[in-house]
Design a protein around this motif. Structure first.
Motif: not given
Length: 259
Positions: A135-138, A146-150, A152-156, A252-259
């Motif tokens: 998937a991706s941090e996106s 590129m909302i369409h890409y994000g 699709s990766k949420t779907a994965d 690399g810690g990009v996603i700024d959430t605990l979980m």
């Protein structure tokens, strides 16, 4: 800790270069027989030659049903499947047509759906298997460009979680891996003009890009392909038997959430 995948067959889609090739290389180093996939025979042959050993390849465009059928005919069963194939195309939401949305959905989501439908039953029958979605941090930080890409990766990520529950108690695990900015060939090409202009190393140019465009990064640099591959190889191994339905970050810690 020693990862030994001797006797396992691993299929990695979109693996002629970049993260996919790094994963194929990591799995081969751990003893797996690796099957490389890409859209053109020339790139597949070159990747197989680089891997050496028992690696082999199948040229097929998995963004289509016909391409999927070609792959399945050549590789009817696998112990490990890494659904790595993916595309991205920056485009403002209001200028992104249905064809772009559909192409991203077919390549980034439906290719993985078809692979799971084809290979998970065989894994269940043998009582062991590993299925991984790249998937991706996106998937969590939906990129406005590129909302369409994000999406699709949420779907994965959601697909991996659902399939993990569907395969409960079978000995088969399903997980998703979320890379962040990674210094693959594609990213190097994107940054080449800046590297040439500044005279800095590609690593320094990539770090500056991360600090400007992914300011929440904790490591403040791009990850290497090998760092992403290391996570995938571990998840593909018997050592990760208690990890399933998870979204594992190599961001690399990009996603700024605990979980």
């Amino acid at each position: 800790m020693r990862i030994d995948l001797t006797g396992k067959t691993a299929l990695v889609t979109g693996s002629t270069e970049g993260i996919g090739f790094g994963i194929a290389q990591g799995l081969a180093s751990a003893g797996a027989t690796v099957i490389v996939n890409g859209r053109t025979q020339a790139k597949v042959d070159a990747a197989v030659a680089r891997l050496g050993g028992s690696a082999r390849g199948v040229a097929a465009d998995l963004g289509s049903v016909a391409g999927h059928d070609e792959l399945l005919a050549a590789v009817p069963q696998a112990d490990i499947v890494v659904s790595n194939l993916g595309i991205f195309q920056p485009s403002d939401f209001f200028e992104t047509d249905d064809a772009t949305w559909d192409r991203h959905w077919q390549v980034n989501v439906m290719a993985g759906v078809r692979l799971a439908r084809a290979y998970l039953p065989g894994m269940e029958a043998s009582g062991w298997g590993r299925f991984l979605f790249l998937a991706s941090e996106s998937a969590f930080n939906i990129p406005v460009e590129m909302i369409h890409y994000g999406v699709s990766k949420t779907a994965d990520v959601a697909l991996a979680r659902g399939l993990a529950k569907r395969m409960a108690g079978t000995g088969v695990t399903v997980n998703s891996v979320l890379p962040g900015p990674t210094l693959s060939e594609g990213v190097e090409a994107m940054l080449e003009a800046e590297r040439a202009k500044t005279g800095k190393s590609i690593e320094d140019v990539a770090a500056a890009f991360v600090q400007e465009h992914r300011a929440s990064s904790i490591i403040q640099r791009a990850a290497t392909v090998e760092e992403v591959a290391n996570m995938v190889v571990y998840l593909a191994s018997p050592l990760a038997s208690a990890t399933t339905g998870a979204a594992l970050r190599v961001d690399g810690g990009v996603i700024d959430t605990l979980m």
